[in-house]
Design an enzyme around this catalytic site. Structure first.
Site, PDB file in Angstrom:
ATOM      1  N   ASP A  11      -6.288   1.874   6.689  1.00 12.20           N
ATOM      2  CA  ASP A  11      -6.555   1.691   5.262  1.00 12.20           C
ATOM      3  C   ASP A  11      -7.893   2.318   4.867  1.00 12.20           C
ATOM      4  OD1 ASP A  11      -6.036   0.753   2.705  1.00 12.20           O
ATOM      5  OD2 ASP A  11      -7.005  -1.171   3.061  1.00 12.20           O
ATOM      6  N   ASN A  59       4.266   2.293  -0.855  1.00 13.26           N
ATOM      7  CA  ASN A  59       3.444   3.467  -1.168  1.00 13.26           C
ATOM      8  C   ASN A  59       4.162   4.509  -2.013  1.00 13.26           C
ATOM      9  OD1 ASN A  59       1.710   3.458   2.049  1.00 13.26           O
ATOM     10  ND2 ASN A  59       1.154   2.480   0.110  1.00 13.26           N
TER      11      ASN A  59
END
Length: 223
Positions: A11, A59
């Protein structure tokens, strides 16, 4: 205690790029370089499996330009990396759904796995187009299709690449402290470690630090 399977929620690529005055895409490119460095470091340790959460089913909700770039980047880099891993006797596995993935990329993902299927060293897994809830639902549906009773054992047997063992340690970068659906089944008794640095800031030394942290934990598994 042996850390056999390390999971990393990669991340902070976009925030790293922004903090360095770079386009978002540069964060993703740098992230791939870091993956190679971490794998190289992990392969010299007790770690037998290392899994990176690189693209979730959620995503797809990002901008069309960013998603398109990520897909193209994966398409151009995945086979090259598989070829490199094969020379190092390392195996690559892709965990996730092929839904919405273009045929050219889907073919590249399959070829990457096949290139390394005979390798016996560290196994490098990529959770790509992956959702933890979806994995469990897919496993349950497959068990039902086969006429099996739904039990923990049948679910486990139908997870994506069921030969991949449970995770011992889950690491998330960028200071966020949640798992975002990462390997919900396999991480049920994992240790968790949250790192403030963005994923592109990681390097091989972080593997040493992760192993040291894991060794300091007392895993009781509810006993």
């Amino acid at each position: 205690m042996t850390l056999k399977h390390l999971g990393i929620i990669a991340d902070g690529n976009r925030r790293w790029a922004k903090s360095n005055g770079l386009p978002t895409i540069e964060g993703h490119k740098k992230g791939l370089d870091v993956i190679e460095e971490l794998v190289a470091a992990a392969s010299k340790t007790e770690i037998k499996y290392i899994t990176f959460y690189v693209f979730s089913t959620e995503n797809w909700g990002r901008s069309a330009d960013e998603v398109s770039y990520i897909m193209k980047l994966a398409e151009t880099r995945i086979l090259k990396y598989a070829e490199k891993l094969a020379t190092q006797n390392a195996r690559m596995l892709i965990l996730g759904s092929k839904d919405h993935v273009g045929p050219k990329l889907a073919s590249a993902l399959d070829k990457a796995e096949n290139l390394t299927k005979g390798c016996t060293g560290i196994t490098v897994c990529f959770c790509f187009n992956y959702g933890g809830e979806q994995e469990i639902a897919d496993a349950a549906n497959l068990a039902l299709k086969n006429g099996e009773t739904i039990t923990p054992e049948t679910i486990r047997g139908h997870l994506y690449h069921p030969e991949v063992p449970d995770i011992d340690m889950v690491v998330r970068t960028s200071g966020e402290e949640r798992i975002s659906g990462f390997m919900l089944w396999r991480s049920s008794y994992a240790e968790f470690m949250f790192i403030k640095k963005y994923f592109p800031e990681m390097d091989g030394n972080d593997i040493t630090n992760i192993l040291a942290e894991f060794e300091s934990r007392n895993r009781r598994f509810g006993k």
